[in-house]
Design an enzyme around this catalytic site. Structure first.
Site, PDB file in Angstrom:
ATOM      1  N   ARG A 166      17.551  14.583  12.899  1.00  0.00           N
ATOM      2  CA  ARG A 166      17.606  15.959  12.404  1.00  0.00           C
ATOM      3  C   ARG A 166      18.861  16.236  11.587  1.00  0.00           C
ATOM      4  NH1 ARG A 166      15.882  20.110  17.064  1.00  0.00           N
ATOM      5  NH2 ARG A 166      15.772  21.420  15.191  1.00  0.00           N
TER       6      ARG A 166
ATOM      7  N   ASP B 149      -2.143   4.104  -4.386  1.00  0.00           N
ATOM      8  CA  ASP B 149      -2.843   3.130  -3.545  1.00  0.00           C
ATOM      9  C   ASP B 149      -2.152   1.771  -3.515  1.00  0.00           C
ATOM     10  OD1 ASP B 149      -4.974   2.523  -1.750  1.00  0.00           O
ATOM     11  OD2 ASP B 149      -5.885   1.309  -3.328  1.00  0.00           O
TER      12      ASP B 149
ATOM     13  N   HIS C 275       0.847  -1.185   0.000  1.00  0.00           N
ATOM     14  CA  HIS C 275       0.000   0.000   0.000  1.00  0.00           C
ATOM     15  C   HIS C 275       0.885   1.238   0.000  1.00  0.00           C
ATOM     16  CE1 HIS C 275      -3.390   2.594   0.766  1.00  0.00           C
ATOM     17  NE2 HIS C 275      -2.834   3.038   1.879  1.00  0.00           N
TER      18      HIS C 275
END
Length: 313
Positions: free
Chosen positions: A244, A178, A139
């Site tokens: 980060r 999808d 998916h």
């Protein structure tokens, strides 16, 4: 195990069928490799893989010409007894009528091409490796961003399709929405594509189904794309620490292949399209040898070394 119909191979490679009386539509190929029956023509059939496409080139043809005619036909008859999917003669080699008659009796298609043996083998192996590759469905959304295949994953409703739509409006191309069908064509390459049913369609909650090719033009879609980077969208969690700097790459595995994966926390107001574009360009830079995070780390390290040296002096 996946298979390819022999009729599909004949059409793809533009092969001439010399045995038209054989119904070859039921014959299927399940091996991506091919075989040049050199040892088999010499009578050695141990470890012979009969599931492969058999290819005869100039060397094999010259060897058979040195045999007595009956002996050469007999060797090929023994080869056909193994029910090989087909025999392909390259370089436009003329095939004896007796051999065509024998092949028709044994229901082994004889095919012909004018291509050189090496180039034909390479083309067939490459094509069969793609068609018979291991595959899976996941998916997600796959888009082509600046030539990089970006697979966007995440929970249903998190905004994958909306991000893909914004990327399309910014000039990038949709591969599939999808459902992403992934093929492992090599130990280094994964190819993503759309199922035939959902190709070029996007589902947008509150709007419904839209046809990207119809709305934005043929330049906004693509049928296949290598998967270079995975972006995993997830809800923002203030208790979780997110990377980060990006000094260490994170990976996700599909069909045994590892792909670089970035986890992107989602909060209101974040422009996902710009983030995906930046991730694609940054990934391309890393492949070309430039790592911005590593350069920043080196600058900080050098600056600290200079300060420490100044203090010692």
């Amino acid at each position: 195990m996946y298979t390819v119909e022999l009729a599909t191979l004949i059409g793809k490679m533009n092969l001439e069928v010399l045995t038209p009386d054989i119904d070859y539509k039921h014959i299927k190929i399940c091996q991506p490799d091919v075989n040049r029956p050199a040892l088999q023509l010499a009578g050695f059939f141990d470890h012979f893989d009969s599931d492969r496409v058999q290819i005869i080139g100039r060397v094999e043809e010259a060897y058979m010409r040195k045999m007595e005619k009956d002996h050469g036909i007999g060797i090929l008859s023994r080869l056909m007894d193994y029910k090989v999917p087909c025999i392909v003669f390259c370089r436009g080699i003329d095939v004896e009528p007796e051999l065509i008659q024998l092949a028709t009796q044994k229901c082994v298609p004889i095919l012909k091409t004018n291509k050189t043996t090496s180039s034909f083998m390479a083309e067939v192996i490459r094509w069969l490796n793609v068609e018979l590759a291991p595959r899976m469905s996941i998916h997600g959304v796959l888009v082509d961003v600046y030539g990089e295949g970006i697979l966007i994953t995440g929970e249903s409703g998190i905004g994958k399709s909306e991000a893909a739509l914004e990327l399309i409006k910014r000039g990038h191309r949709l591969v599939t929405d999808d459902v992403v069908e992934i093929k492992k064509v090599s130990d280094e390459t994964l190819i993503g594509m759309a199922p035939d049913i959902t190709r070029h369609f996007i589902e947008l909650r509150g709007i419904g189904i839209i046809n990207v090719k119809t709305l934005f033009g043929v330049e906004s879609v693509k049928n296949t794309q290598a998967i270079d980077l995975v972006i995993k969208l997830e809800e923002w969690n203030k208790e979780k620490e997110y990377d980060r700097l990006g000094l260490e790459e994170q990976y996700i595995e599909y069909l045994g292949n590892k792909v670089v994966c970035h986890s992107i926390p989602i909060r209101p107001g974040r422009n996902l399209a710009v983030i995906v574009e930046s991730a694609a360009v940054n990934h391309r830079q890393k492949k070309m040898g430039y790592n911005a995070a590593q350069e920043l780390y080196n600058r900080v390290t050098n600056n600290l070394m200079k300060k420490n040296k100044a203090i010692e002096e």
